[in-house]
Design an enzyme around this catalytic site. Sequence first.
Site, PDB file in Angstrom:
ATOM      1  N   ARG A  38       0.836  -1.211   0.000  1.00 38.76           N
ATOM      2  CA  ARG A  38       0.000   0.000   0.000  1.00 38.76           C
ATOM      3  C   ARG A  38       0.870   1.260   0.000  1.00 38.76           C
ATOM      4  O   ARG A  38       0.637   2.202  -0.744  1.00 38.76           O
ATOM      5  CB  ARG A  38      -0.903  -0.036   1.235  1.00 38.76           C
ATOM      6  CG  ARG A  38      -1.673   1.224   1.479  1.00 38.76           C
ATOM      7  CD  ARG A  38      -2.824   0.983   2.412  1.00 38.76           C
ATOM      8  NE  ARG A  38      -3.891   0.277   1.719  1.00 38.76           N
ATOM      9  CZ  ARG A  38      -5.199   0.484   1.919  1.00 38.76           C
ATOM     10  NH1 ARG A  38      -5.582   1.356   2.810  1.00 38.76           N
ATOM     11  NH2 ARG A  38      -6.097  -0.174   1.244  1.00 38.76           N
ATOM     12  N   THR A 131     -12.133   4.600  15.830  1.00 39.86           N
ATOM     13  CA  THR A 131     -13.334   4.535  16.669  1.00 39.86           C
ATOM     14  C   THR A 131     -13.117   3.489  17.753  1.00 39.86           C
ATOM     15  O   THR A 131     -12.913   2.311  17.450  1.00 39.86           O
ATOM     16  CB  THR A 131     -14.553   4.163  15.798  1.00 39.86           C
ATOM     17  OG1 THR A 131     -14.685   5.150  14.784  1.00 39.86           O
ATOM     18  CG2 THR A 131     -15.826   4.103  16.623  1.00 39.86           C
ATOM     19  N   LEU A 167     -16.378  11.337   9.067  1.00 42.41           N
ATOM     20  CA  LEU A 167     -16.514  11.355   7.601  1.00 42.41           C
ATOM     21  C   LEU A 167     -17.341  10.175   7.116  1.00 42.41           C
ATOM     22  O   LEU A 167     -17.407   9.121   7.755  1.00 42.41           O
ATOM     23  CB  LEU A 167     -15.133  11.348   6.934  1.00 42.41           C
ATOM     24  CG  LEU A 167     -14.210  10.132   7.066  1.00 42.41           C
ATOM     25  CD1 LEU A 167     -14.602   8.983   6.164  1.00 42.41           C
ATOM     26  CD2 LEU A 167     -12.804  10.542   6.767  1.00 42.41           C
ATOM     27  N   CYS A 289     -18.778   0.553   9.393  1.00 40.47           N
ATOM     28  CA  CYS A 289     -18.866   1.171  10.725  1.00 40.47           C
ATOM     29  C   CYS A 289     -20.162   0.973  11.486  1.00 40.47           C
ATOM     30  O   CYS A 289     -20.116   0.580  12.643  1.00 40.47           O
ATOM     31  CB  CYS A 289     -18.514   2.644  10.611  1.00 40.47           C
ATOM     32  SG  CYS A 289     -16.756   2.815  10.249  1.00 40.47           S
TER      33      CYS A 289
HETATM   34  P1  NAD Z   1      -8.875   0.685   7.007  1.00 38.38           P
HETATM   35  O1  NAD Z   1      -8.906  -0.762   7.279  1.00 38.38           O
HETATM   36  O2  NAD Z   1      -9.279   1.218   5.687  1.00 38.38           O
HETATM   37  O3  NAD Z   1      -7.383   1.224   7.265  1.00 38.38           O
HETATM   38  C1  NAD Z   1      -6.615   0.885   8.374  1.00 38.38           C
HETATM   39  C2  NAD Z   1      -5.153   0.915   7.948  1.00 38.38           C
HETATM   40  O4  NAD Z   1      -4.355   0.772   9.131  1.00 38.38           O
HETATM   41  C3  NAD Z   1      -4.750  -0.225   7.006  1.00 38.38           C
HETATM   42  O5  NAD Z   1      -4.148   0.309   5.851  1.00 38.38           O
HETATM   43  C4  NAD Z   1      -3.759  -1.060   7.852  1.00 38.38           C
HETATM   44  O6  NAD Z   1      -2.733  -1.633   7.074  1.00 38.38           O
HETATM   45  C5  NAD Z   1      -3.221  -0.010   8.789  1.00 38.38           C
HETATM   46  N1  NAD Z   1      -2.643  -0.583  10.018  1.00 38.38           N
HETATM   47  C6  NAD Z   1      -3.181  -1.505  10.845  1.00 38.38           C
HETATM   48  N2  NAD Z   1      -2.335  -1.758  11.876  1.00 38.38           N
HETATM   49  C7  NAD Z   1      -1.232  -0.989  11.686  1.00 38.38           C
HETATM   50  C8  NAD Z   1      -0.019  -0.820  12.389  1.00 38.38           C
HETATM   51  N3  NAD Z   1       0.238  -1.512  13.495  1.00 38.38           N
HETATM   52  N4  NAD Z   1       0.886   0.050  11.900  1.00 38.38           N
HETATM   53  C9  NAD Z   1       0.646   0.743  10.770  1.00 38.38           C
HETATM   54  N5  NAD Z   1      -0.492   0.624  10.050  1.00 38.38           N
HETATM   55  C10 NAD Z   1      -1.426  -0.230  10.500  1.00 38.38           C
HETATM   56  O7  NAD Z   1      -9.733   1.349   8.170  1.00 38.38           O
HETATM   57  P2  NAD Z   1     -10.609   2.693   8.098  1.00 38.38           P
HETATM   58  O8  NAD Z   1     -11.892   2.434   7.410  1.00 38.38           O
HETATM   59  O9  NAD Z   1      -9.733   3.812   7.648  1.00 38.38           O
HETATM   60  O10 NAD Z   1     -10.957   2.880   9.640  1.00 38.38           O
HETATM   61  C11 NAD Z   1      -9.972   3.254  10.572  1.00 38.38           C
HETATM   62  C12 NAD Z   1     -10.669   3.638  11.874  1.00 38.38           C
HETATM   63  O11 NAD Z   1     -11.489   4.797  11.656  1.00 38.38           O
HETATM   64  C13 NAD Z   1     -11.615   2.565  12.429  1.00 38.38           C
HETATM   65  O12 NAD Z   1     -11.573   2.617  13.826  1.00 38.38           O
HETATM   66  C14 NAD Z   1     -12.973   3.020  11.937  1.00 38.38           C
HETATM   67  O13 NAD Z   1     -14.016   2.587  12.781  1.00 38.38           O
HETATM   68  C15 NAD Z   1     -12.840   4.520  12.014  1.00 38.38           C
HETATM   69  N6  NAD Z   1     -13.719   5.267  11.089  1.00 38.38           N
HETATM   70  C16 NAD Z   1     -13.863   4.822   9.811  1.00 38.38           C
HETATM   71  C17 NAD Z   1     -14.656   5.555   8.925  1.00 38.38           C
HETATM   72  C18 NAD Z   1     -14.864   5.106   7.517  1.00 38.38           C
HETATM   73  O14 NAD Z   1     -15.720   5.669   6.848  1.00 38.38           O
HETATM   74  N7  NAD Z   1     -14.145   4.117   7.015  1.00 38.38           N
HETATM   75  C19 NAD Z   1     -15.246   6.753   9.354  1.00 38.38           C
HETATM   76  C20 NAD Z   1     -15.052   7.175  10.674  1.00 38.38           C
HETATM   77  C21 NAD Z   1     -14.273   6.416  11.535  1.00 38.38           C
HETATM   78  C1  UGA Z   2     -21.208   6.466   8.594  1.00 34.91           C
HETATM   79  C2  UGA Z   2     -21.539   7.831   9.205  1.00 34.91           C
HETATM   80  O1  UGA Z   2     -22.493   8.500   8.378  1.00 34.91           O
HETATM   81  C3  UGA Z   2     -20.295   8.692   9.339  1.00 34.91           C
HETATM   82  O2  UGA Z   2     -20.609   9.910   9.985  1.00 34.91           O
HETATM   83  C4  UGA Z   2     -19.265   7.906  10.172  1.00 34.91           C
HETATM   84  O3  UGA Z   2     -18.064   8.637  10.275  1.00 34.91           O
HETATM   85  C5  UGA Z   2     -18.987   6.576   9.511  1.00 34.91           C
HETATM   86  O4  UGA Z   2     -20.223   5.828   9.397  1.00 34.91           O
HETATM   87  C6  UGA Z   2     -18.046   5.752  10.317  1.00 34.91           C
HETATM   88  O5  UGA Z   2     -18.006   5.844  11.520  1.00 34.91           O
HETATM   89  O6  UGA Z   2     -17.367   5.008   9.631  1.00 34.91           O
HETATM   90  P1  UGA Z   2     -20.704   5.566   6.146  1.00 34.91           P
HETATM   91  O7  UGA Z   2     -20.754   4.233   6.789  1.00 34.91           O
HETATM   92  O8  UGA Z   2     -19.582   5.898   5.239  1.00 34.91           O
HETATM   93  O9  UGA Z   2     -20.723   6.697   7.277  1.00 34.91           O
HETATM   94  O10 UGA Z   2     -22.028   5.753   5.288  1.00 34.91           O
HETATM   95  P2  UGA Z   2     -23.499   6.322   5.539  1.00 34.91           P
HETATM   96  O11 UGA Z   2     -23.795   7.312   4.497  1.00 34.91           O
HETATM   97  O12 UGA Z   2     -23.713   6.739   6.936  1.00 34.91           O
HETATM   98  O13 UGA Z   2     -24.379   5.032   5.252  1.00 34.91           O
HETATM   99  C7  UGA Z   2     -24.304   3.903   6.113  1.00 34.91           C
HETATM  100  C8  UGA Z   2     -25.329   2.867   5.682  1.00 34.91           C
HETATM  101  O14 UGA Z   2     -26.661   3.338   5.931  1.00 34.91           O
HETATM  102  C9  UGA Z   2     -25.274   2.543   4.187  1.00 34.91           C
HETATM  103  O15 UGA Z   2     -25.444   1.162   4.008  1.00 34.91           O
HETATM  104  C10 UGA Z   2     -26.451   3.306   3.609  1.00 34.91           C
HETATM  105  O16 UGA Z   2     -26.975   2.716   2.454  1.00 34.91           O
HETATM  106  C11 UGA Z   2     -27.448   3.213   4.770  1.00 34.91           C
HETATM  107  N1  UGA Z   2     -28.451   4.305   4.765  1.00 34.91           N
HETATM  108  C12 UGA Z   2     -28.069   5.592   4.928  1.00 34.91           C
HETATM  109  C13 UGA Z   2     -29.815   3.987   4.647  1.00 34.91           C
HETATM  110  O17 UGA Z   2     -30.183   2.811   4.522  1.00 34.91           O
HETATM  111  N2  UGA Z   2     -30.728   5.007   4.689  1.00 34.91           N
HETATM  112  C14 UGA Z   2     -30.363   6.309   4.850  1.00 34.91           C
HETATM  113  O18 UGA Z   2     -31.265   7.182   4.900  1.00 34.91           O
HETATM  114  C15 UGA Z   2     -29.002   6.605   4.968  1.00 34.91           C
END
Ligand code: NAD
Ligand code: UGA
Length: 460
Positions: A38, A131, A167, A289
């Site tokens: 990556r 999270t 986000l 999430c």
């Molecule tokens: P992801 O799996 O896409 O990315 C995590 C990255 O961390 C991977 O590239 C992995 O290789 C790396 N990693 C893991 N262990 C490591 C280590 N020891 N050293 C260096 N790199 C390491 O995960 P994500 O979706 O970006 O989510 C990350 C966190 O943010 C989670 O806790 C998730 O709940 C939270 N979160 C995600 C979203 C979202 O939309 N995806 C939104 C809000 C919060």
């Molecule tokens: C969600 C939250 O919206 C973000 O604020 C948060 O940061 C993130 O989780 C996280 O913690 O990772 P995300 O999962 O990217 O974001 O997408 P959403 O747009 O929230 O949709 C989540 C799910 O709900 C999807 O499967 C979507 O299809 C569904 N959804 C959403 C519905 O079924 N109905 C709606 O009205 C809205």
Amino acid sequence: MEEFNVGVVGAGYVGLVTGACLAHVGHRVRCVDKNEARVAELAEGRVPIYEPGLEELVARGRKRLSFSTDLPGAVRDSDVLFIAVDTPPGEGGSADLSSVGAVARSVGRALAEAERERAREKPLVVVNKSTVPVGSGDYVSMLVREGAQEVDGGNVPYRVVSNPEFLREGSAVYDSLFPDRIVLGAEKRDALDTMRALYQPIVEQSFPTQLDPRPRDAVPFVTTDLASAEMIKYAANAFLATKISFINEMAALCELVGADVTNVATGIGLDDRIGARFLNAGIGWGGSCFPKDVAALRAVAREYGHEPALLDATVSVNERQRKAVIQKLQRDLRTLKGKRVALLGLAFKPNTDDLREAPSLEIARLVNSLGARVVGYDPVAGKGAAAMLPDLKVVFDPYEALAGAHAAVVVTEWEEVRSLDPEKAASLMEDPKLLVDGRNVLDPAAALDAGLLYRGFGRG
Ligand code: NAD
Ligand code: UGA
């Protein structure tokens, strides 16, 4: 503005977007990931995930944005170090903190080693963006200290901050540059001051952009203690998931009484206290999430002897939505054996390639287990889905998926799916030409006129 040296550990959906945005607003950022492939890809300018606007942002930020596997180097050179690694579901639904823990311990060791060479002027601000359940900030702090003690037993200068991320995938760049709020939890005031200064360009929106900012004067900070910041994140996701399950409950009632849930959603959503967003009924919520965070919050509740009745109901309504798809197929197809079912959209939502907990996967498995052949279309997530489900035939044109299908299910409301031509769909499909609109995004009248047997969710 004050320029900071920022390290971001974890270059996934959150870390990469956070790093690219902080570089874009003027900081010097190093993204660190343990995944060498990556990092190599990113170093060559290729972005390994599909997220609108991200590739361009990474390309434009290259002078201030670098990628590496060198965590100690990032610790040594950073003022602020974000932890943005994965926290997948662990035992009994609780959050698995092993990645966060491994990073915290390594940070402690690296900090102690760096201190031997040169004492820092200011403590390293270790920011938890992953999270995590309440108490994780203290856990991270303990592991940093333990890591440092493994090196020389001395005290190392650091502060721990909780800065949860809100986000959404598919609009992650926009949400990071124009957040609704910035939540900061810490026990020490100096760390909060550093974080406020770091986010100042985002708060004041003093960076070049072609995006339309959200209409507001400045982005509000919510500053609080560590535990409250951690709880805010879980509460936000649980509330949003509950809101969707609520409208799905209403949709089930609408079907029984002959009302249209889309009109009900409009009618209640115009009340400011309720709000119009997240009231789209359909096959329910998925993604990386909501499922894991609601599960983790339920696990925390039970750990403390509390029965989370509302969260339990939120989940069971969501599980019911997936089964409702199958029931709708069975009602009009009778048996699914030997039938061909097209799934329109496979990613858990539009504008992402993410398939984690995507409803499509469960629906495909269920339909397949009842003897139907499943063909899936997705403009971006098709290859990933094919790798996960060997029995799924994946195509890259929605009409190819519809050709010869007895039924189609709108699973993900990509623009290509929303703008489907019902006449063309009907001409390609086999009787009964059933269209289950799992997102209530197609026009029922146009579909019926074209000869499709339209079934939405909660639409009378
Ligand atoms: P992801 O799996 O896409 O990315 C995590 C990255 O961390 C991977 O590239 C992995 O290789 C790396 N990693 C893991 N262990 C490591 C280590 N020891 N050293 C260096 N790199 C390491 O995960 P994500 O979706 O970006 O989510 C990350 C966190 O943010 C989670 O806790 C998730 O709940 C939270 N979160 C995600 C979203 C979202 O939309 N995806 C939104 C809000 C919060
Ligand atoms: C969600 C939250 O919206 C973000 O604020 C948060 O940061 C993130 O989780 C996280 O913690 O990772 P995300 O999962 O990217 O974001 O997408 P959403 O747009 O929230 O949709 C989540 C799910 O709900 C999807 O499967 C979507 O299809 C569904 N959804 C959403 C519905 O079924 N109905 C709606 O009205 C809205």
